[in-house]
Design an enzyme around this catalytic site. Structure first.
Site, PDB file in Angstrom:
ATOM      1  N   ASP A  41      13.987-144.377  -2.218  1.00 21.29           N
ATOM      2  CA  ASP A  41      13.177-144.823  -3.504  1.00 21.29           C
ATOM      3  C   ASP A  41      11.481-144.092  -3.552  1.00 21.29           C
ATOM      4  O   ASP A  41      10.647-144.280  -3.719  1.00 21.29           O
ATOM      5  CB  ASP A  41      12.761-146.352  -3.357  1.00 21.29           C
ATOM      6  CG  ASP A  41      12.132-146.403  -1.767  1.00 21.29           C
ATOM      7  OD1 ASP A  41      11.985-145.951  -0.910  1.00 21.29           O
ATOM      8  OD2 ASP A  41      11.939-147.693  -1.536  1.00 21.29           O
ATOM      9  N   HIS A 244       5.795-113.151  -5.060  1.00 18.10           N
ATOM     10  CA  HIS A 244       5.912-115.222  -5.434  1.00 18.10           C
ATOM     11  C   HIS A 244       5.995-115.234  -3.800  1.00 18.10           C
ATOM     12  O   HIS A 244       6.732-116.501  -3.226  1.00 18.10           O
ATOM     13  CB  HIS A 244       6.473-115.352  -6.734  1.00 18.10           C
ATOM     14  CG  HIS A 244       5.652-115.452  -7.720  1.00 18.10           C
ATOM     15  ND1 HIS A 244       6.059-116.257  -8.366  1.00 18.10           N
ATOM     16  CD2 HIS A 244       4.662-114.794  -8.298  1.00 18.10           C
ATOM     17  CE1 HIS A 244       4.847-115.637  -9.838  1.00 18.10           C
ATOM     18  NE2 HIS A 244       4.246-114.877  -9.695  1.00 18.10           N
ATOM     19  N   ASP A 261      -3.507-115.716  -3.630  1.00 23.27           N
ATOM     20  CA  ASP A 261      -3.084-115.556  -5.146  1.00 23.27           C
ATOM     21  C   ASP A 261      -3.627-117.119  -4.961  1.00 23.27           C
ATOM     22  O   ASP A 261      -2.325-117.976  -4.354  1.00 23.27           O
ATOM     23  CB  ASP A 261      -1.945-115.352  -5.817  1.00 23.27           C
ATOM     24  CG  ASP A 261      -1.876-114.848  -7.423  1.00 23.27           C
ATOM     25  OD1 ASP A 261      -2.029-115.690  -7.838  1.00 23.27           O
ATOM     26  OD2 ASP A 261      -1.228-114.654  -8.087  1.00 23.27           O
ATOM     27  N   ASP A 272      -6.369-118.910 -11.673  1.00 26.40           N
ATOM     28  CA  ASP A 272      -4.986-118.685 -11.159  1.00 26.40           C
ATOM     29  C   ASP A 272      -5.762-116.460 -10.427  1.00 26.40           C
ATOM     30  O   ASP A 272      -6.217-115.798 -11.530  1.00 26.40           O
ATOM     31  CB  ASP A 272      -4.078-117.883 -12.558  1.00 26.40           C
ATOM     32  CG  ASP A 272      -3.061-117.031 -11.647  1.00 26.40           C
ATOM     33  OD1 ASP A 272      -3.362-116.969 -10.282  1.00 26.40           O
ATOM     34  OD2 ASP A 272      -2.383-116.291 -12.562  1.00 26.40           O
ATOM     35  N   HIS A 351       5.395-105.760 -12.639  1.00 26.62           N
ATOM     36  CA  HIS A 351       5.064-106.820 -13.033  1.00 26.62           C
ATOM     37  C   HIS A 351       3.838-106.261 -14.454  1.00 26.62           C
ATOM     38  O   HIS A 351       3.395-105.288 -14.480  1.00 26.62           O
ATOM     39  CB  HIS A 351       4.756-108.046 -12.682  1.00 26.62           C
ATOM     40  CG  HIS A 351       3.482-108.274 -11.599  1.00 26.62           C
ATOM     41  ND1 HIS A 351       1.577-108.332 -12.529  1.00 26.62           N
ATOM     42  CD2 HIS A 351       2.726-107.907 -10.085  1.00 26.62           C
ATOM     43  CE1 HIS A 351       1.101-107.185 -11.347  1.00 26.62           C
ATOM     44  NE2 HIS A 351       1.467-107.456 -10.130  1.00 26.62           N
ATOM     45  N   HIS A 355      -1.537-112.131 -18.526  1.00 23.57           N
ATOM     46  CA  HIS A 355      -1.049-113.990 -19.147  1.00 23.57           C
ATOM     47  C   HIS A 355      -1.406-114.948 -19.726  1.00 23.57           C
ATOM     48  O   HIS A 355      -2.732-115.228 -18.992  1.00 23.57           O
ATOM     49  CB  HIS A 355       0.324-114.389 -17.981  1.00 23.57           C
ATOM     50  CG  HIS A 355      -0.050-115.061 -17.120  1.00 23.57           C
ATOM     51  ND1 HIS A 355      -0.322-115.995 -16.643  1.00 23.57           N
ATOM     52  CD2 HIS A 355      -0.393-114.114 -15.644  1.00 23.57           C
ATOM     53  CE1 HIS A 355      -0.773-116.560 -15.230  1.00 23.57           C
ATOM     54  NE2 HIS A 355      -0.515-115.212 -14.321  1.00 23.57           N
ATOM     55  N   HIS A 362       1.387-119.909 -16.413  1.00 21.02           N
ATOM     56  CA  HIS A 362       1.408-119.111 -17.280  1.00 21.02           C
ATOM     57  C   HIS A 362       1.435-119.865 -18.485  1.00 21.02           C
ATOM     58  O   HIS A 362       2.557-120.783 -19.114  1.00 21.02           O
ATOM     59  CB  HIS A 362       2.960-118.498 -16.396  1.00 21.02           C
ATOM     60  CG  HIS A 362       2.939-117.882 -15.446  1.00 21.02           C
ATOM     61  ND1 HIS A 362       4.049-117.580 -14.854  1.00 21.02           N
ATOM     62  CD2 HIS A 362       2.067-117.385 -15.238  1.00 21.02           C
ATOM     63  CE1 HIS A 362       3.837-116.866 -14.097  1.00 21.02           C
ATOM     64  NE2 HIS A 362       2.445-116.724 -13.658  1.00 21.02           N
ATOM     65  N   GLU A 385      -4.452-108.738 -14.199  1.00 18.38           N
ATOM     66  CA  GLU A 385      -4.244-108.497 -12.463  1.00 18.38           C
ATOM     67  C   GLU A 385      -3.254-107.065 -12.346  1.00 18.38           C
ATOM     68  O   GLU A 385      -1.832-108.146 -11.976  1.00 18.38           O
ATOM     69  CB  GLU A 385      -3.327-110.170 -11.939  1.00 18.38           C
ATOM     70  CG  GLU A 385      -2.215-110.850 -13.354  1.00 18.38           C
ATOM     71  CD  GLU A 385      -1.527-112.103 -12.214  1.00 18.38           C
ATOM     72  OE1 GLU A 385      -1.246-112.071 -11.513  1.00 18.38           O
ATOM     73  OE2 GLU A 385      -1.265-112.367 -13.754  1.00 18.38           O
ATOM     74  N   TYR A 389       2.778-102.539  -5.233  1.00 14.31           N
ATOM     75  CA  TYR A 389       3.309-102.881  -3.857  1.00 14.31           C
ATOM     76  C   TYR A 389       4.058-101.639  -3.379  1.00 14.31           C
ATOM     77  O   TYR A 389       5.201-101.567  -3.867  1.00 14.31           O
ATOM     78  CB  TYR A 389       3.798-104.009  -4.706  1.00 14.31           C
ATOM     79  CG  TYR A 389       3.240-105.274  -5.232  1.00 14.31           C
ATOM     80  CD1 TYR A 389       2.507-105.815  -5.001  1.00 14.31           C
ATOM     81  CD2 TYR A 389       3.290-104.545  -6.778  1.00 14.31           C
ATOM     82  CE1 TYR A 389       1.901-106.542  -4.888  1.00 14.31           C
ATOM     83  CE2 TYR A 389       1.980-105.485  -7.455  1.00 14.31           C
ATOM     84  CZ  TYR A 389       1.665-106.577  -7.296  1.00 14.31           C
ATOM     85  OH  TYR A 389       1.167-107.602  -7.691  1.00 14.31           O
ATOM     86  N   ARG A 406      -2.864-106.744  -4.907  1.00 13.78           N
ATOM     87  CA  ARG A 406      -3.131-107.283  -6.407  1.00 13.78           C
ATOM     88  C   ARG A 406      -5.060-108.216  -6.627  1.00 13.78           C
ATOM     89  O   ARG A 406      -5.223-108.377  -5.528  1.00 13.78           O
ATOM     90  CB  ARG A 406      -2.136-108.391  -6.703  1.00 13.78           C
ATOM     91  CG  ARG A 406      -2.784-109.105  -7.884  1.00 13.78           C
ATOM     92  CD  ARG A 406      -1.287-110.307  -7.849  1.00 13.78           C
ATOM     93  NE  ARG A 406      -0.340-111.219  -7.522  1.00 13.78           N
ATOM     94  CZ  ARG A 406       0.450-111.627  -6.699  1.00 13.78           C
ATOM     95  NH1 ARG A 406       1.182-110.402  -6.480  1.00 13.78           N
ATOM     96  NH2 ARG A 406       0.935-112.048  -6.182  1.00 13.78           N
ATOM     97  N   GLU A 408      -7.057-110.143  -9.029  1.00 17.20           N
ATOM     98  CA  GLU A 408      -6.752-110.960 -10.283  1.00 17.20           C
ATOM     99  C   GLU A 408      -7.748-111.894 -10.596  1.00 17.20           C
ATOM    100  O   GLU A 408      -8.331-112.155  -9.829  1.00 17.20           O
ATOM    101  CB  GLU A 408      -5.598-112.005 -10.091  1.00 17.20           C
ATOM    102  CG  GLU A 408      -5.557-112.545 -11.579  1.00 17.20           C
ATOM    103  CD  GLU A 408      -4.105-113.966 -10.539  1.00 17.20           C
ATOM    104  OE1 GLU A 408      -3.599-113.895  -9.993  1.00 17.20           O
ATOM    105  OE2 GLU A 408      -3.455-114.035 -11.894  1.00 17.20           O
TER     106      GLU A 408
END
Ligand code: GLY
Ligand code: MN
Ligand code: MN
Length: 440
Positions: A41, A244, A261, A272, A351, A355, A362, A385, A389, A406, A408
């Site tokens: 529950d 990620h 991040d 973000d 990437h 966004h 996103h 961003e 890498y 990165r 951002e």
């Protein structure tokens, strides 16, 4: 906090859009998030579906919003009724009365009455706006109503001629942020900035990634943010090359870069922001060279952000500087144009640069219509961003392998250009070196 008047304005704007597109004989249906059982529950933490919240501010499951533009009572809600036993366990619900008094519904019904009442509420609607496929039970109910109305049409009642997805209308609306929305986003970003500064100041080699995550998130909670907009990425050393990475279990080593991040939520809006910094407070020469490339690329993307510029032009501006940097770093050879054309950079930058940002990290909104990239307009908020890498098994020069960077920021398009909402969070290399490890 978002006011009832703001939620009412959003519903009115959407209803104007619906009438403009489909005429007066239209209805729209929106369904809340469902509670998801974790075990027995115990439920997973509940967060309202973003569009449902955007239109109502209502934070309970098992709720439905029905809009009938142009009608005497255009806003109807179905909600869980008051339950004295549940109130003892988990607190009071808004209930049917609360839906009207606090959430601006013209009429409200218990959710148990949905099947019996919805057909009447949709009476006369030739177009029903509903995102088929989002909720199996509502899919079945809408399908049944459409079928019944088709049968009834032989006797002269109007059939439902179209079930249209409301996403384009409502996402287009969510894409342009109001003053209140920008204020909430700014607050989310300021809280995120406070967390990042605290985490960077506390970082020392020997700490675990999750300890740094804990410092960030404790600052978010302390400042009143209820949760993160997405799982925090706290990546040290070569983990920074995993886009990620969220396990956050490694011990930070001397000489590592640390990539955070992260985004606190405020009033449902998510920040973000990414900052990458040397864990021991001093960039190595190779780290600094790569960092300078990403920073220059990011600054080029931000400088490009302005009304009338296309969404993808921001990416192109950032990418160009990034590829120039990759050639300077001797990672790529040949001309900038040929590397961009052949997409050789993709081994190190996989990437895209931006966004939309808002209620969802996103966020809703189209990036293109057909082949045409969306033109930026005041009120849009996007991330900028870029990153590099150099995975340990990549073909990059040895001194760069294991480095992931990165940077951002969150950028509001304004009538005269842009405002970097996260612009006060340190990112200049000297500022980072002064900050990291400075907590006593
Ligand atoms: N935090 C996910 C992203 O930057 O898109
Ligand atoms: Mn992002
Ligand atoms: Mn991010």
């Amino acid at each position: 906090m978002t006011t009832p008047a703001e939620f009412a304005r959003r519903r009115q704007q959407l209803m104007r859009g619906i009438t403009g597109e489909a005429g007066r004989d239209a209805a729209a249906i929106f369904v809340s998030s469902r509670e998801i059982i974790r075990n027995g529950d115990v439920h997973h933490a509940f967060r309202q579906q973003s569009t449902f919240w955007y239109l109502t501010g209502f934070e309970e499951p098992e709720a439905v919003l029905v809009l009938r533009p142009g009608h005497a009572q255009p806003v109807t809600m179905f909600v869980r009724p008051h339950d004295p036993v549940m109130a003892v366990w988990v607190g009071p619900r808004a209930g049917v009365d609360g839906a009207v008094a606090q959430y601006g519904a013209d009429a409200a019904h218990p959710i148990e009455d949905l099947e019996a009442t919805l057909p009447r509420l949709l009476g006369g609607a030739r177009t029903v706006y509903y995102a088929l496929g989002e909720d199996a039970r509502m899919d079945a109910l809408v399908t049944r109503i459409v079928g019944d109305r088709r049968d009834g049409a032989q006797r002269g009642a109007p059939a439902v001629e179209a079930v249209r997805d409301p996403s384009a209308l409502v996402d287009g609306q969510r894409l342009i942020k109001s003053t209140a929305e920008v204020r909430a986003l700014q607050r989310a970003i300021d809280v995120t900035g406070a967390g990042l500064v605290a985490a960077m100041a506390a970082t020392r080699p020997g700490m675990y990634e999750y300890e740094i995550q804990a410092i960030l998130e404790q600052e978010y909670r302390r400042l009143g943010s209820p949760r993160e907009g997405f799982p925090t990425i706290a990546a040290s050393g070569e983990n920074s090359c995993t886009l990620h990475y969220v396990s956050n279990r490694r011990q930070v080593q001397k000489g590592d870069l640390m990539l955070l991040d992260t985004g606190a939520e405020w009033d449902y809006y998510s920040a973000d922001v990414t900052r990458t910094y040397p864990a021991s407070g001093k960039f190595s020469a190779a780290q600094r060279a790569a960092y300078d490339v990403v920073l220059a690329s990011q600054e080029a993307g931000i400088a490009k952000t302005a009304p009338g510029v296309s969404f993808h032009a921001v990416h192109q501006a950032s990418l160009r500087v990034l590829v120039e940097g990759l050639i300077d770093l001797k990672v790529l050879r040949g001309s900038v144009d040929s590397n961009i054309e052949r997409e050789t950079y993709r081994a190190y930058y996989m990437h895209s640069t931006s966004h939309w940002l808002g209620l969802d990290v996103h966020d809703a909104g189209a990036y293109r219509t057909g082949q045409k990239s969306t033109a930026l307009r005041p009120g849009m908020v996007l991330t900028v961003e870029p990153g590099l890498y150099f995975a340990p098994d990549s073909k990059a020069p040895k001194r760069l392998r294991g480095i992931g960077i990165r940077i951002e920021d969150d950028v509001l398009v304004t009538p005269s250009g842009r405002r970097v909402l996260s612009g006060r969070i340190p990112k200049a290399p000297d500022a980072l070196e002064a900050l990291v490890g400075s907590a006593g």
